[in-house]
Design a protein around this motif. Sequence first.
Motif, PDB file in Angstrom:
ATOM      1  N   GLY A   1       2.724   1.468  -1.214  1.00  0.00           N
ATOM      2  CA  GLY A   1       1.964   0.130  -0.794  1.00  0.00           C
ATOM      3  C   GLY A   1       0.587   0.056  -1.695  1.00  0.00           C
ATOM      4  O   GLY A   1       0.308   1.083  -2.537  1.00  0.00           O
ATOM      5  N   HIS A   2      -0.232  -1.340  -1.644  1.00  0.00           N
ATOM      6  CA  HIS A   2      -1.214  -1.285  -2.351  1.00  0.00           C
ATOM      7  C   HIS A   2      -2.142  -2.025  -1.714  1.00  0.00           C
ATOM      8  O   HIS A   2      -2.593  -3.186  -1.675  1.00  0.00           O
ATOM      9  CB  HIS A   2      -0.992  -2.290  -3.698  1.00  0.00           C
ATOM     10  N   ILE A   3      -3.119  -1.097  -0.900  1.00  0.00           N
ATOM     11  CA  ILE A   3      -4.066  -1.751   0.029  1.00  0.00           C
ATOM     12  C   ILE A   3      -5.404  -1.202  -0.411  1.00  0.00           C
ATOM     13  O   ILE A   3      -5.698   0.042  -0.437  1.00  0.00           O
ATOM     14  CB  ILE A   3      -3.896  -1.369   1.420  1.00  0.00           C
ATOM     15  N   TYR A   4      -6.090  -1.982  -1.242  1.00  0.00           N
ATOM     16  CA  TYR A   4      -7.362  -1.569  -1.743  1.00  0.00           C
ATOM     17  C   TYR A   4      -8.700  -2.027  -1.087  1.00  0.00           C
ATOM     18  O   TYR A   4      -9.489  -1.115  -1.015  1.00  0.00           O
ATOM     19  CB  TYR A   4      -7.679  -1.901  -3.212  1.00  0.00           C
ATOM     20  N   ASP A   5      -8.942  -2.954  -0.597  1.00  0.00           N
ATOM     21  CA  ASP A   5     -10.133  -3.533  -0.090  1.00  0.00           C
ATOM     22  C   ASP A   5      -9.987  -3.360   1.279  1.00  0.00           C
ATOM     23  O   ASP A   5      -9.730  -3.997   2.645  1.00  0.00           O
ATOM     24  CB  ASP A   5      -9.910  -5.023  -0.083  1.00  0.00           C
ATOM     25  N   VAL A   6     -10.314  -1.920   1.809  1.00  0.00           N
ATOM     26  CA  VAL A   6     -10.393  -1.564   3.256  1.00  0.00           C
ATOM     27  C   VAL A   6     -12.039  -1.490   3.665  1.00  0.00           C
ATOM     28  O   VAL A   6     -12.847  -0.958   2.873  1.00  0.00           O
ATOM     29  CB  VAL A   6     -10.033  -0.051   3.091  1.00  0.00           C
ATOM     30  N   SER A   7     -11.969  -2.097   4.782  1.00  0.00           N
ATOM     31  CA  SER A   7     -13.374  -2.184   5.287  1.00  0.00           C
ATOM     32  C   SER A   7     -13.926  -1.159   6.269  1.00  0.00           C
ATOM     33  O   SER A   7     -13.223  -0.481   6.502  1.00  0.00           O
ATOM     34  CB  SER A   7     -13.448  -3.762   6.190  1.00  0.00           C
ATOM     35  N   ASN A   8     -15.323  -0.857   6.102  1.00  0.00           N
ATOM     36  CA  ASN A   8     -15.956   0.096   7.031  1.00  0.00           C
ATOM     37  C   ASN A   8     -16.358  -0.368   8.298  1.00  0.00           C
ATOM     38  O   ASN A   8     -16.676   0.641   9.157  1.00  0.00           O
ATOM     39  CB  ASN A   8     -17.180   0.585   6.154  1.00  0.00           C
ATOM     40  N   THR A   9     -16.463  -1.604   8.456  1.00  0.00           N
ATOM     41  CA  THR A   9     -16.602  -2.340   9.684  1.00  0.00           C
ATOM     42  C   THR A   9     -15.604  -2.776  10.555  1.00  0.00           C
ATOM     43  O   THR A   9     -15.500  -3.001  11.646  1.00  0.00           O
ATOM     44  CB  THR A   9     -17.870  -2.942   9.616  1.00  0.00           C
ATOM     45  N   ASP A  10     -14.665  -3.810   9.569  1.00  0.00           N
ATOM     46  CA  ASP A  10     -13.662  -4.510  10.402  1.00  0.00           C
ATOM     47  C   ASP A  10     -12.179  -3.691  10.399  1.00  0.00           C
ATOM     48  O   ASP A  10     -11.396  -3.699  10.041  1.00  0.00           O
ATOM     49  CB  ASP A  10     -13.447  -5.678   9.422  1.00  0.00           C
TER      50      ASP A  10
END
Length: 617
Positions: A285-294
């Motif tokens: 997979g390609h999940i790059y934009d991981v949030s620290n709060t959401d």
Amino acid sequence: MTENDDVRSAEGHAAMSILGDRWIKIQENTFTNWVNQQLIGADHNVEDLQEDFSDGIKLCALVEALQNRRIKRVVKKPINQHQYLENVTLALKAISEDDVKLVNIGNSDIVNGNRKLVMGLIWHLILRYQIGKTTQLKIPPKKLMLAWLNAAIPDIKITNFTSNWNDGIALHALLEYCQPGLCPGWRTLNPHDRVANCTDAMQLAEKHFDIPQVVRPEDLASRDLDELSGMTYLSYFMKVDSPGYYATLNYVRDQLRSEGKTVNNFQTDWNDGKVLCSLVNSLGGHIYDVSNTDWPGNCAKGMQQAEEMGVAPVISPEEMADPDTDHLGIMAYAAYFQNIHPNKLVPNGNTATETHANKVKLDADLKTVTVGSSKTFHVDLLDSQVQESDLRVELQGPTSQPPVSLFFNGDRGEAVFVPSESGTHQLTVFCKGEVVQGCPVKFLSVADKSKVLLMSSFDTCNVGCSTEIKVSAPNSIDGAVQVEAISPRGQSQNMSVTQEDGKFMSNFVPTEIGEWTIKILYEGEHISGSPFHVRVYDSGLVKVYGLEGGSVGEPFSFTADTSSAGDGELAVKVLRDGHLVAAQVLEDGAGVNKVNFTPDGPGVYMIHVYFGGKEIS
């Protein structure tokens, strides 16, 4: 809880409306065993759930053991009903304060021994403290348990906790999932050997994983097995720190190594969604934009891309992000990742076509693989730029790496290998270092059962005498030969088997007269010549009388009574001075034999009576 609630189903509660039903006895036995497992070390033991909780002492001890904390003000030696009620009230209050919802269960129900409500209370405790706090989810615990089981053993379609487990095969498969190599031959088990299969699997579970037999093997094999008993026993494989828990957790850990991540549980480590996203990325997979709060947003992204890979959500993103969510839902969801092959995904979620892995296809039917016999599979080149030299084939057995020969005719390659040992093997094909489509493939190699042969059989035997049974087998047989003797009264006896130089040997020592049945099984199936029957007799019960007197030339007779000795062959030899004298044996049909001969001269006559080849003294 009403009087009509039924404890047979996971969503029901406690009922004992048909006291004669076999399933009720099974459930009572299971719940009693479970309670006593919790009370180990607490100096208490329960024999009758209806009676033993009535004064509240053992109920308080059970709750203290489950919650790992003391209940204050328990009356240790209650002498009247008022004190009984006080003790039970303390226990029920402690249970309620720990988020266990008790509906229509009062202290008087326990004190008065209301069997239905006592059983319902025990099931609530099993749900909460054994299976987990699944009430935090909107999904019934039964559904979550089934989800994990179907992910762990996908080759067996599990739809219930009763009939699916009767033949013991699913339990063997589950043990193999928890510890690969423990039950590699589970696919070859005979489904008709229900009790034997269940006994073997439950003994292995107890030996290797310390899982108690809260359900008896004969109950697990019974068609009367109730759902709650099945769920109670199987929950030991999927609770926190169980063998199934670690088998799934270790899979996730292995996948996350490529991402430089780790994970230690199926609860708090998953709440922020980062573990899930890393797991998806490890599979292409390609999940790059991981949030620290959401956190729910991260979980939603991971679940969306996982679904594109073929893993459907088991719980919602919000439930995964909830710190109070129990482990079972997340564990069941994570287990499904084991059943997909790594895919390379481009950022928009579509499967990429430019990877080397997509340019080669494995075509392998490895359902039947026999030790010592050649097996063929094929590799297809889907791109003209791929060369034979780009490919590498690895085959890993339990302790060896059998060589694989690969030859191409155009774009289709034929590979041949010969396994040298039984057990689980893994086949992996690489193209320029990338694992190709359909790999790795796990399969089971088994010994050729037709080469397991009975070397010696017999049809008669004397009580107390040892007769050796010999079975020849190729070296690939790894001790799976079983010898079972069934007495005339139907009692089964598993006989010890030794192995030496390609032979299995067992000594049959019968203990009673009559027809015995000898079964010789390899991996649960009869070998050629099995079963066979043995007529057992007791020569010591033959009575000989009437030997006094006798005159030359006058007919003489005596009696050999074998009526109590069983079905043996009687033989008589009369000798005078070393010479044989003709004798005739006449049987009356009831085992009383008249032996007639005529003395042909003076002297000492030696009369030898044999029964089953053994001389009667």
